[in-house]
Each structure stands twice: as C-alpha cells, then as structure tokens.
Scaffold this active site. Structure first.
Site, mmCIF file in Angstrom:
data_model
loop_
_atom_site.group_PDB
_atom_site.id
_atom_site.type_symbol
_atom_site.label_atom_id
_atom_site.label_comp_id
_atom_site.label_asym_id
_atom_site.label_seq_id
_atom_site.Cartn_x
_atom_site.Cartn_y
_atom_site.Cartn_z
ATOM 1 N N ASN A 90 -3.402 8.732 5.109
ATOM 2 C CA ASN A 90 -2.258 7.902 5.510
ATOM 3 C C ASN A 90 -2.678 6.786 6.467
ATOM 4 O OD1 ASN A 90 -2.510 8.736 8.174
ATOM 5 N ND2 ASN A 90 -0.612 9.894 8.236
ATOM 6 N N HIS B 183 -5.899 -5.649 -2.760
ATOM 7 C CA HIS B 183 -6.746 -5.811 -1.571
ATOM 8 C C HIS B 183 -6.966 -7.281 -1.209
ATOM 9 C CE1 HIS B 183 -8.516 -1.465 -1.872
ATOM 10 N NE2 HIS B 183 -7.220 -1.500 -1.646
ATOM 11 N N THR B 184 -6.249 -8.174 -1.844
ATOM 12 C CA THR B 184 -6.246 -9.574 -1.420
ATOM 13 C C THR B 184 -5.482 -9.749 -0.109
ATOM 14 O OG1 THR B 184 -5.566 -11.834 -1.991
ATOM 15 C CG2 THR B 184 -4.222 -10.078 -2.887
ATOM 16 N N ASP C 154 9.006 8.518 -6.215
ATOM 17 C CA ASP C 154 10.224 9.298 -5.983
ATOM 18 C C ASP C 154 10.606 9.333 -4.507
ATOM 19 O OD1 ASP C 154 8.258 10.853 -4.893
ATOM 20 O OD2 ASP C 154 9.047 12.744 -5.667
ATOM 21 N N ARG D 254 0.829 -1.205 0.000
ATOM 22 C CA ARG D 254 0.000 0.000 0.000
ATOM 23 C C ARG D 254 0.866 1.258 0.000
ATOM 24 N NH1 ARG D 254 -3.341 2.741 4.375
ATOM 25 N NH2 ARG D 254 -4.783 4.036 3.196
ATOM 26 N N HIS E 42 0.681 4.407 -2.665
ATOM 27 C CA HIS E 42 0.536 5.817 -2.287
ATOM 28 C C HIS E 42 1.732 6.628 -2.747
ATOM 29 C CE1 HIS E 42 -2.907 5.847 0.860
ATOM 30 N NE2 HIS E 42 -3.087 4.877 -0.006
ATOM 31 N N GLY F 143 4.717 10.738 -8.247
ATOM 32 C CA GLY F 143 5.487 9.647 -8.848
ATOM 33 C C GLY F 143 6.288 8.868 -7.821
#
Ligand code: HEM
Ligand SMILES: *[C@@H]1O[C@H](CO)[C@@H](O)[C@H](O)[C@H]1NC(C)=O
Ligand SMILES: *[C@@H]1O[C@H](CO)[C@@H](O)[C@H](O)[C@H]1NC(C)=O
Ligand SMILES: *[C@@H]1O[C@H](CO)[C@@H](O)[C@H](O)[C@H]1NC(C)=O
Ligand SMILES: *[C@@H]1O[C@H](CO)[C@@H](O)[C@H](O)[C@H]1NC(C)=O
Ligand SMILES: *[C@@H]1O[C@H](CO)[C@@H](O)[C@H](O)[C@H]1NC(C)=O
Ligand SMILES: *[C@@H]1O[C@H](CO)[C@@H](O)[C@H](O)[C@H]1NC(C)=O
Length: 325
Positions: free
Chosen positions: A95, A194-195, A75, A63, A67, A73
């Site tokens: 978050n 989301h598995t 970075d 995750r 995000h 990007g």
C-alpha cells in the site's frame, strides 16, 4: 421471408447474450442517468476542485484504482478500513504511499446528500481516477462504464498474491495480468500509468548499488540515469526518499514514460522488464506517439475497470466507503 428474419433476430440475440451484452450483470454507460442524473458531474467537479490544490492526486487515484481492480475486482474493497477483527487491503505492505481515500470519502458524502444509497464507492473511484487524470485536458481521457456495486470483503492477505511487484520479471508480470483477463498489450499500455507520480528509493536502489549481490549496478539501466538516481537515493537503506518516475514530467500525463523507457530509463525492474520481450518491446516503441498512447490507454483502462465487477443485486451500495454497511 418472415421465419428466416425472426431466426436471424433470435440468432443475433443469442450471440449478444454470449458476449454479455444482454446480461443484467454488465456495466453500462451512464448507469445513474435516471437514479442520480448529476452523479458523474458531481464527481468530476469535486475531483477537479481537489486537483487544483493537490497536483499529486491524479497519480494517487490512478494507482489506487489499479490496486483496487487487481484485488477482488473493482468492487471498492480497497477503500474499506480495517476493524478490530479484520486487516483490510489498505493496510498491506504494497500500500506504500497509497492516498486519496479522504477525497473519495468526501465525494461519497456529497453524493449521499443528493442521492442517498445510489452511487457505489467502486464507481466513484473509477470515475474520480479518470477525472483526476483528465483535469489536465479538461475532457474525459477514457470512457468509464458504471453500475459497479460495492463488495463486502477486504483482506490484507489478498493484496500480495495479486499486486505485481516492482522486482518481477516479464514472465511473472505477464502471468499477473493474464490472471485478470488482461493481455501483454494491456500490461505494456497500462505501465504507461507511470508517466505520473513517484517511486520510493528502496524499490529500485538494488539496481544502483547491489544488483547481483556484488555491489554492482543493473547493466540494463541507462548509466547516466543511474548516476542521477544515485544522487537522489544515497544508500540501499533509504526507505523514505521518493523520485519522479518520469523525470521532470511526473505531473504531466503523456507518452513520455515510453520515450524514457526506450532509453533504458524505466525506474523499476518491472518497467525495464517490458523491454526484455520482443513483442512487448515493439508495443512500447509504438506507444511513444502521443495519440497512440492516449487511444490505447483509454481501451486498456476500460478493460481494467471491468475486472471482477460486482453488479445486479450482489454486494451493496456502501453508505461510507470506509465501512461495510
Ligand atoms: C505492471 C505492474 C506494475 C508494477 C510492478 C507497479 C509498481 C509500482 C510501484 C512500486 C510504485 C511506487 C510506489 C511508491 O514507491 O510509493 C508505483 C507507482 C505508481 N503506479 Fe504502478 N505498478 C504497476 C502497474 C501500474 C498500473 C497498471 C498503473 C495504472 C494504470 C500504475 C500506476 C501507478 C501510479 C500512478 C503510480 C504513482 C503513485 C504516486 O505517485 O503516489 N501502475 N507502481
Ligand atoms: C459543475 O461545475 C460546472 C462548472 O463550474 C457548473 O456549471 C455545474 O453546475 C457544476 N455541476 C454540479 C452538479 O455541481
Ligand atoms: C499501509 O499499511 C500500514 C500497515 O501495514 C498502515 O500503518 C498504513 O496506515 C497503511 N497506509 C495507508 C495509506 O492506508
Ligand atoms: C522470472 O521470475 C520467476 C520467479 O522469481 C523465476 O522462476 C523465473 O525463472 C524468472 N524468469 C526469467 C526468464 O528470468
Ligand atoms: C549486497 O548483496 C549481498 C548478497 O545479497 C550481501 O551479502 C551484501 O551485504 C550486500 N551489500 C550491501 C552493501 O548491502
Ligand atoms: C531535470 O531537470 C533538471 C533541472 O533542469 C536537470 O538538471 C536534469 O538533468 C533533468 N533530468 C532529466 C532526467 O532530464
Ligand atoms: C477510515 O480510517 C481513516 C484512518 O484511520 C479515518 O480517517 C477515516 O475516517 C475512516 N473512515 C471511516 C468511514 O470511518
């Protein structure tokens, strides 16, 4: 003939450049082959060591990588700490339950000992996300190209406009992915992330208790599953309880997300939304085959890992992932 073969060669070069292959600015396989040959192995070993004691880590790092790539990007900007004068990405509202920053920082410290100033935090996170999910299989589940550099900006204000919400409908989700150069196909495939992992009750309890403001349930939610979720999330105000997104299989990276999704057991409205579009629904059906899911996930992750990367001499190689040099 000599001239025509030279022409063909030139034409090929031009064509390659056009698709970005010959630009110094693109990622490549094993970027650290010469500068830090053990880098990828160090990252894998350290990540696997952490996963053996923290089974929730793969979900956290996967995750975090998502995000990370959707905001500015891939970075490394999600790793940057806030300062007195700047609230960083990691301190934004979406978050919720992001964690694993300490693991990335620890791997970075180890790499700084072996090859100081060489391996970017952005590459560490991309590889560690892949390796943590792959631990279960003891082999890499997707290819990660490397050569990302670290950005020097991280703004809390950029998270909300770029991270899709669990309340978004299909049209909006599609727009969020398209703005990153990703397709509807990527949207469906990557939702398969989301598995593994958990979701907080307050991000879906409206579907259980007050879907349209009349004390009702979301009719698109499997009623038996709604009953089960209600037994976990007792009220609309519960903001602390978490529930596995893939019930009884949330530590297992597999096709099961799509199996339950097709039974109307997607947890968030954003999961259920994938069934509201004909094309997306067809893709979600196809992904219930394990081999198909693994192949497609690998391809889409590679595309996600390429979003807005900083390469060449732009950006920096951070010394600590939490602090701009
Ligand atoms: C399609 C748009 C998406 C939306 C709206 C969305 C939304 C969410 C939400 C709300 C949570 C729960 C957070 C919590 O309650 O703590 C979550 C968890 C998670 N998401 Fe997504 N997500 C999306 C796409 C993705 C993608 C593309 C990936 C990775 C490929 C991903 C991987 C995960 C993982 C692994 C978790 C579990 C985290 C944990 O266990 O701590 N998601 N997502
Ligand atoms: C990684 O772990 C393997 C297996 O334990 C070990 O043989 C190898 O030397 C380790 N590599 C590094 C760079 O630490
Ligand atoms: C998330 O942001 C809040 C502030 O909005 C902050 O207190 C919290 O520490 C952040 N969580 C993480 C994991 O960084
Ligand atoms: C999706 O949500 C957006 C924003 O809330 C809204 O404008 C749009 O009408 C919705 N689309 C559908 C098909 O419900
Ligand atoms: C359900 O939603 C309606 C409309 O938003 C609101 O007036 C009502 O208070 C909500 N019910 C509960 C139990 O929160
Ligand atoms: C998960 O396992 C428990 C205990 O075996 C069972 O009661 C429950 O129905 C299962 N949940 C789902 C959604 O399959
Ligand atoms: C970033 O902030 C966290 C939480 O406050 C802290 O534990 C960590 O050491 C900081 N990272 C760096 C590199 O200073």
């Amino acid at each position: 003939m000599k001239i025509s073969s030279e022409f063909v060669l030139l034409a090929c070069l031009v064509a390659f450049c056009a698709v970005g292959v010959c630009q110094g600015g693109s990622l490549r396989k094993n970027f650290y082959r010469e500068s830090c040959p053990a880098a990828e192995e160090i990252i894998r070993n350290a990540t696997w060591k952490h996963v053996t004691t923290n089974h929730l880590l793969p979900a956290k790092l996967l995750r975090m990588h998502f995000h990370e790539c959707f905001v500015r990007g891939c970075d490394g900007s999600i790793l940057i700490n806030s300062t007195a004068s700047n609230t960083a990405e990691k301190d934004s509202i979406p978050n919720l339950s992001l964690s694993g920053f300490d693991v990335v920082e620890e791997i970075k410290a180890e790499l700084e000992k072996k090859c100081p100033g060489i391996v970017s935090c952005a590459d560490i996170l991309s590889l560690a996300a892949r390796d943590s999910v792959s631990f279960q299989f003891q082999k890499p589940m997707w290819e990660v190209l490397t050569g990302r550099r670290d950005g020097r900006v991280s703004l809390e204000s950029e998270v909300f406009p770029n991270i899709p919400s669990p309340f978004h409908n299909f049209t909006v989700l599609m727009q969020f992915f398209q703005r990153k150069g990703l397709t509807v196909h990527d949207l469906v495939v990557l939702s398969g992330g989301h598995t593994i992992g958990i979701g907080h009750c307050n991000l879906f309890s409206n579907r259980l208790y007050n879907f349209t403001g009349k004390g009702d349930q979301d009719p698109s939610l499997n009623p038996a599953y709604a009953q089960f979720l209600k037994s976990k999330c007792r009220s609309l105000t519960d903001t602390t309880t978490t529930v596995e997104m893939d019930p009884n299989s949330s530590l297992n990276f597999d096709k099961n997300y799509f199996v339950i999704l097709n039974q109307n057991m997607g947890m968030f409205q954003s999961d259920a939304a994938l069934l509201t579009n004909k094309g997306a629904r067809t893709i979600a059906m196809e992904l219930t085959t394990q081999a198909k899911f693994f192949t497609e996930f690998a391809q889409s992750m590679k595309r996600m890992g390429n979003i807005g990367v900083v390469t060449g001499s732009s950006g920096e190689i951070r010394k600590k992932c939490g602090i701009i040099n």
